[in-house]
Each structure stands twice: as structure tokens, then as C-alpha cells.
Enzyme design. Structure first.
Site, PDB file in Angstrom:
ATOM      1  N   ASN A 177      58.535  22.404 -22.988  1.00  0.00           N
ATOM      2  CA  ASN A 177      57.168  22.713 -22.547  1.00  0.00           C
ATOM      3  C   ASN A 177      57.101  22.415 -21.061  1.00  0.00           C
ATOM      4  O   ASN A 177      57.095  21.254 -20.664  1.00  0.00           O
ATOM      5  CB  ASN A 177      56.164  21.838 -23.324  1.00  0.00           C
ATOM      6  CG  ASN A 177      54.757  21.967 -22.778  1.00  0.00           C
ATOM      7  OD1 ASN A 177      54.455  22.897 -22.027  1.00  0.00           O
ATOM      8  ND2 ASN A 177      53.888  21.043 -23.165  1.00  0.00           N
ATOM      9  N   LYS A 234      54.675  22.976 -19.080  1.00  0.00           N
ATOM     10  CA  LYS A 234      53.308  22.688 -18.597  1.00  0.00           C
ATOM     11  C   LYS A 234      53.053  23.527 -17.334  1.00  0.00           C
ATOM     12  O   LYS A 234      53.552  24.630 -17.233  1.00  0.00           O
ATOM     13  CB  LYS A 234      53.125  21.195 -18.370  1.00  0.00           C
ATOM     14  CG  LYS A 234      53.647  20.352 -19.531  1.00  0.00           C
ATOM     15  CD  LYS A 234      53.231  18.933 -19.472  1.00  0.00           C
ATOM     16  CE  LYS A 234      53.886  18.174 -20.617  1.00  0.00           C
ATOM     17  NZ  LYS A 234      53.316  16.874 -20.848  1.00  0.00           N
ATOM     18  N   HIS A 294      48.066  21.447 -28.061  1.00  0.00           N
ATOM     19  CA  HIS A 294      48.769  20.378 -27.340  1.00  0.00           C
ATOM     20  C   HIS A 294      47.754  19.302 -26.952  1.00  0.00           C
ATOM     21  O   HIS A 294      46.594  19.586 -26.678  1.00  0.00           O
ATOM     22  CB  HIS A 294      49.450  20.949 -26.096  1.00  0.00           C
ATOM     23  CG  HIS A 294      50.339  19.951 -25.419  1.00  0.00           C
ATOM     24  ND1 HIS A 294      49.860  19.042 -24.505  1.00  0.00           N
ATOM     25  CD2 HIS A 294      51.671  19.700 -25.555  1.00  0.00           C
ATOM     26  CE1 HIS A 294      50.861  18.281 -24.104  1.00  0.00           C
ATOM     27  NE2 HIS A 294      51.969  18.658 -24.722  1.00  0.00           N
ATOM     28  N   GLU A 350      47.203  17.827 -24.272  1.00  0.00           N
ATOM     29  CA  GLU A 350      46.469  18.041 -23.018  1.00  0.00           C
ATOM     30  C   GLU A 350      45.375  19.081 -23.194  1.00  0.00           C
ATOM     31  O   GLU A 350      44.318  18.993 -22.557  1.00  0.00           O
ATOM     32  CB  GLU A 350      47.459  18.439 -21.910  1.00  0.00           C
ATOM     33  CG  GLU A 350      48.285  17.234 -21.473  1.00  0.00           C
ATOM     34  CD  GLU A 350      49.722  17.544 -21.099  1.00  0.00           C
ATOM     35  OE1 GLU A 350      50.051  18.688 -20.758  1.00  0.00           O
ATOM     36  OE2 GLU A 350      50.544  16.593 -21.165  1.00  0.00           O
ATOM     37  N   GLU A 370      53.168  15.049 -32.217  1.00  0.00           N
ATOM     38  CA  GLU A 370      53.230  14.467 -30.873  1.00  0.00           C
ATOM     39  C   GLU A 370      52.243  13.306 -30.789  1.00  0.00           C
ATOM     40  O   GLU A 370      51.036  13.525 -30.625  1.00  0.00           O
ATOM     41  CB  GLU A 370      52.876  15.524 -29.824  1.00  0.00           C
ATOM     42  CG  GLU A 370      53.885  16.652 -29.730  1.00  0.00           C
ATOM     43  CD  GLU A 370      54.016  17.181 -28.305  1.00  0.00           C
ATOM     44  OE1 GLU A 370      55.124  17.208 -27.799  1.00  0.00           O
ATOM     45  OE2 GLU A 370      52.994  17.549 -27.710  1.00  0.00           O
ATOM     46  N   GLY A 389      54.742  11.801 -22.100  1.00  0.00           N
ATOM     47  CA  GLY A 389      54.900  11.591 -20.657  1.00  0.00           C
ATOM     48  C   GLY A 389      54.875  10.125 -20.256  1.00  0.00           C
ATOM     49  O   GLY A 389      54.834   9.803 -19.068  1.00  0.00           O
ATOM     50  N   SER A 412      58.300  11.997 -24.980  1.00  0.00           N
ATOM     51  CA  SER A 412      59.316  11.196 -24.287  1.00  0.00           C
ATOM     52  C   SER A 412      60.719  11.343 -24.881  1.00  0.00           C
ATOM     53  O   SER A 412      61.471  10.375 -24.946  1.00  0.00           O
ATOM     54  CB  SER A 412      58.882   9.727 -24.246  1.00  0.00           C
ATOM     55  OG  SER A 412      57.640   9.601 -23.569  1.00  0.00           O
TER      56      SER A 412
HETATM   57  C1  PEP Z   1      54.857  17.399 -24.239  1.00  0.00           C
HETATM   58  O1  PEP Z   1      54.099  17.508 -23.285  1.00  0.00           O
HETATM   59  O2  PEP Z   1      54.778  18.175 -25.196  1.00  0.00           O
HETATM   60  C2  PEP Z   1      55.839  16.332 -24.197  1.00  0.00           C
HETATM   61  C3  PEP Z   1      56.496  16.072 -25.294  1.00  0.00           C
HETATM   62  O3  PEP Z   1      55.997  15.679 -22.996  1.00  0.00           O
HETATM   63  P1  PEP Z   1      57.105  14.568 -22.627  1.00  0.00           P
HETATM   64  O4  PEP Z   1      58.398  14.985 -23.262  1.00  0.00           O
HETATM   65  O5  PEP Z   1      57.163  14.584 -21.129  1.00  0.00           O
HETATM   66  O6  PEP Z   1      56.602  13.284 -23.190  1.00  0.00           O
END
Ligand code: PEP
Length: 234
Positions: free
Chosen positions: A7, A9, A85, A87, A154, A160, A196
């Protein structure tokens, strides 16, 4: 065989995507690799990997300035779209019910939705993780579909943040999602873990029961970080 989805973003350029696609073309893997990129990059040619969008409108068409419909995304040749997601839930007000509408639009246009569910830190601390996950699955996912979908767990507090739940917490979440999907007649739906993920933890995470792959944010932006995740599992 696992699903490794990136992703991007609101990051990257068309040139960076071309470079990534070229770097990935020499990687030997049986895994399905997906990159969910900004709308403007969706027409970039990519043979070995599939492209996806990161969101779509809950409306099919009309006076919704700035929004992109499922049909428009499908016309680019993209196969996937992330929906719900963290966000988008946090900044755009996406609720489970809106996520379900968006997922229905995606399915009606032949896109495979990657539907995200997960708890915030407040919900985790209040002991509501399992309830939030189960209601997220039941309320966000259209069950009256024969078209494939993908679900991503998630934990919102870990995205993040360089934090990950314990292996036991990931297993509990994924087992609950698998059971709930099965109750809904959607047994066998792939369930990704996201938050992460990096080269050093990807293999261990993907060895946990009912983890069918990963959704990767920050570590999908550079091939030096993304390729080790792809090659960490067969
Ligand atoms: C995401 O934004 O879907 C995500 C998993 O981010 P990160 O891997 O940076 O935690």
C-alpha cells in the site's frame, strides 16, 4: 503460496513505480504480489504483479467532485482495491456501513476488494478487540457475493508505528475472522495481516494460522525492503 500486497498510500511517482515493477520482474516467487498505488499510477504496465487502488467512492456516478468510482478504477485495468483502510476510517469517516457499500460497488465492477478491519488503541485498551473485529467483518463485508474478496486484519494502533501484536494476538484475531467468514458463507476467503510488516518479521507472521499473506505500507515503497518480504515465504 501467500498474497503480498503493498500500500503506497500518497507516496511515489510514476517513475518510481516503473522502477519497482522492473525490480520485481526478476524476483522468483510463487506468491501473488499486488501493489495498491495512487489512482494516477493505475495504468502503468505491469506483467508480473497486479495493481490496485486504495479507495473508491461509495456512489456509482454523479455529482461527487473529486471522487473515483469502481467502474473508473476497473477501466484502468486495476484488479484490486483496498477498502476501509484505517486512514480512510480515521480521516474520511468511513464506517462499516460505508465500507460495505464501497465493497459492493467494487464487486459489481469485477474488482477484488481488500477489506480492512481492526481495532484502535482505545478499543484494545478497553478489551474490545475481538468485538470490533467481529462486527467489522459482519458489517463491512457483503456476504451475498460469489466474487472473491480479501480481508485484511490491521490493528490500527500498530500501523506505521513499528509495533506489532504478539503472535498469539494475531492468531486469535485471524482465527476469529476465519470463523466469522465461515459463518457468513465466505469460508476460504484469504486473510492478510497488516501493520509494521518488514523483512525481519514477515516469515514469522505468515507462519501463524489463518495468515494468508500480508498488507505492507512503509516497507513496500522501496524494492530493497519489499523484495525480502516477498521472498521470505514460498
Ligand atoms: C498500511 O498502511 O496498510 C500498513 C500496513 O502500514 P505499515 O506497514 O507502514 O504499518
Amino acid at each position: 503460496m501467500k498474497i503480498i500486497a503493498g500500500n503506497w498510500k500518497m507516496n511515489g511517482t510514476q517513475q518510481q513505480l516503473k522502477t519497482m515493477i522492473s525490480d520485481l520482474s526478476s524476483v522468483e516467487t510463487q506468491n501473488t504480489v499486488i501493489l495498491c498505488v495512487p489512482f494516477t499510477m493505475l495504468t502503468t504496465p505491469s506483467d508480473k504483479i497486479s495493481l490496485g487502488a486504495q479507495d473508491l467512492s461509495r456512489h456509482t456516478h454523479g455529482a461527487f467532485t473529486g471522487q473515483i468510482s469502481a467502474q473508473m478504477i476497473a477501466e484502468t485495468g486495476a484488479k484490486y482495491v483496498i477498502i476501509g483502510h484505517s486512514e480512510c476510517r480515521q480521516y474520511n469517516g468511513d464506517t462499516n456501513s460505508i465500507v460495505r457499500q464501497k465493497a459492493t460497488n467494487a464487486l459489481n465492477n469485477g474488482l477484488i476488494p481488500i477489506i480492512c478491519v481492526g481495532e484502535t488503541m482505545d478499543e484494545k485498551q478497553a478489551g474490545k478487540t475481538m468485538a470490533v473485529i467481529e462486527s467489522g467483518v459482519r458489517e463491512s463485508i457483503p456476504s451475498d457475493t460469489s466474487t472473491p474478496i480479501i480481508v485484511a486484519y490491521e490493528p490500527r494502533w500498530a500501523i506505521g508505528a513499528g509495533l506489532t501484536p504478539t503472535a498469539a494476538e494475531i492468531a486469535d484475531a485471524h482465527n476469529l475472522i476465519a470463523k466469522t467468514l465461515s459463518d457468513m458463507g465466505l469460508g476460504g476467503t484469504p486473510i492478510l495481516y497488516g501493520a509494521s510488516v518488514k523483512g525481519s518479521n514477515a516469515a514469522e507472521i505468515m507462519s501463524i494460522s489463518n495468515v494468508d499473506g500480508v498488507l505492507v505500507g512503509g516497507a513496500s515503497l522501496k524494492s530493497d525492503d519489499f523484495i525480502p518480504i516477498i521472498t521470505s515465504v514460498k
